[in-house]
Write a protein that holds these residues in place. Structure first.
Motif, PDB file in Angstrom:
ATOM      1  N   UNK A  20      43.144  52.965  49.086  1.00 50.66           N
ATOM      2  CA  UNK A  20      42.300  51.424  48.454  1.00 50.66           C
ATOM      3  C   UNK A  20      40.874  51.458  49.675  1.00 50.66           C
ATOM      4  N   UNK A  21      40.593  52.734  50.494  1.00 48.48           N
ATOM      5  CA  UNK A  21      39.884  51.866  51.814  1.00 48.48           C
ATOM      6  C   UNK A  21      38.224  52.609  50.759  1.00 48.48           C
ATOM      7  N   UNK A  22      38.524  52.837  49.938  1.00 50.45           N
ATOM      8  CA  UNK A  22      37.671  53.829  48.472  1.00 50.45           C
ATOM      9  C   UNK A  22      36.614  53.199  47.961  1.00 50.45           C
ATOM     10  N   UNK A  23      37.343  51.965  48.066  1.00 51.27           N
ATOM     11  CA  UNK A  23      36.850  50.796  47.000  1.00 51.27           C
ATOM     12  C   UNK A  23      35.472  50.516  47.129  1.00 51.27           C
ATOM     13  N   UNK A  24      34.561  50.503  46.290  1.00 53.02           N
ATOM     14  CA  UNK A  24      33.119  50.305  46.388  1.00 53.02           C
ATOM     15  C   UNK A  24      32.454  49.414  45.634  1.00 53.02           C
ATOM     16  N   UNK A  25      31.862  47.779  46.129  1.00 52.70           N
ATOM     17  CA  UNK A  25      31.131  47.315  45.451  1.00 52.70           C
ATOM     18  C   UNK A  25      30.585  47.483  44.724  1.00 52.70           C
TER      19      UNK A  25
END
Length: 222
Positions: A20-25
């Protein structure tokens, strides 16, 4: 089948690449998705056997659920041109790998996989490791990877209606989707490649020990 001395050796997933750390707004914004938008994704080869055209059955689920949805399809293959024509509102990213793939998967909210001939379907574990609940056909590998209503849903293969029902169930409540996301993430935490390989090593060591004991008994008996 009466086969004895069987051990189940599972399959691992890279919890660093799929996380989940790769989630990009920023990426979500480029897709036209804000914090309230539900991004429904597909990741895989765009080929006839993957039955990606079934995503067209979900074109209106956002409206039916009263949610803003965006459909993102990651991958490439011989069916791409036909799919672009039949799914005009979907976003096609083409083939992605490395960090780009990590960000794309983690920036989705729900993964749909439509292939009904999957032996395992590794993308399910990769999606779960990224914090995504998954909807997949109730056949083959997905049966062992998804707990119905907990970390995703299984739909009846060969039907048009059930995949729509399951998608609506998944997105009807933000809280429900968030709970499934947490459950999906938790499910794969022990499935690191290190743990899976260690399991194989321990099995092999056990076989060696059993063989030594058998040889010793035979030697003593003779």
């Amino acid at each position: 089948l009466g086969v004895e001395r069987i051990r189940h050796w599972g399959r691992g997933v890279d919890l660093q690449q799929f996380n989940p750390k790769w989630r990009s707004q920023k990426l979500r914004k480029s897709w036209g998705a804000d914090s309230e938008t539900i991004v429904i994704g597909f990741v895989g080869r765009l080929a006839p056997e993957k039955q990606v055209h079934k995503l067209g059955l979900l074109a209106d689920v956002g409206n039916l659920a009263g949610k803003d949805t965006v459909h993102v399809i990651v991958g490439d293959g011989p069916s791409r041109n036909a799919l672009v024509s039949s799914l005009p509102k979907a976003i096609f990213t083409g083939h992605l790998s490395g960090e780009d793939l990590s960000k794309a998967v983690a920036s989705m909210d729900l993964l749909i996989t439509t292939g009904e001939n999957e032996t395992f379907c590794q993308v399910i574990q990769e999606a779960m490791a990224s914090g995504l609940p998954v909807i997949a056909p109730a056949v083959g590998g997905p049966l062992d990877l998804i707990s119905e209503g907990v970390d995703g849903y299984l739909y009846t293969p060969g039907t048009s209606l059930d995949i729509r029902k399951k998608a609506l169930k998944a997105i009807h409540s933000d809280n429900h989707l968030a709970q499934m996301s947490e459950a999906a993430l938790l499910r794969v935490q022990s499935k690191t490649w290190h743990n899976v390989c260690q399991q194989l090593v321990e099995t092999l060591e056990s076989v060696v020990e059993d063989s030594k004991e058998t040889l010793t008994r035979k030697s003593e008996a003779s």
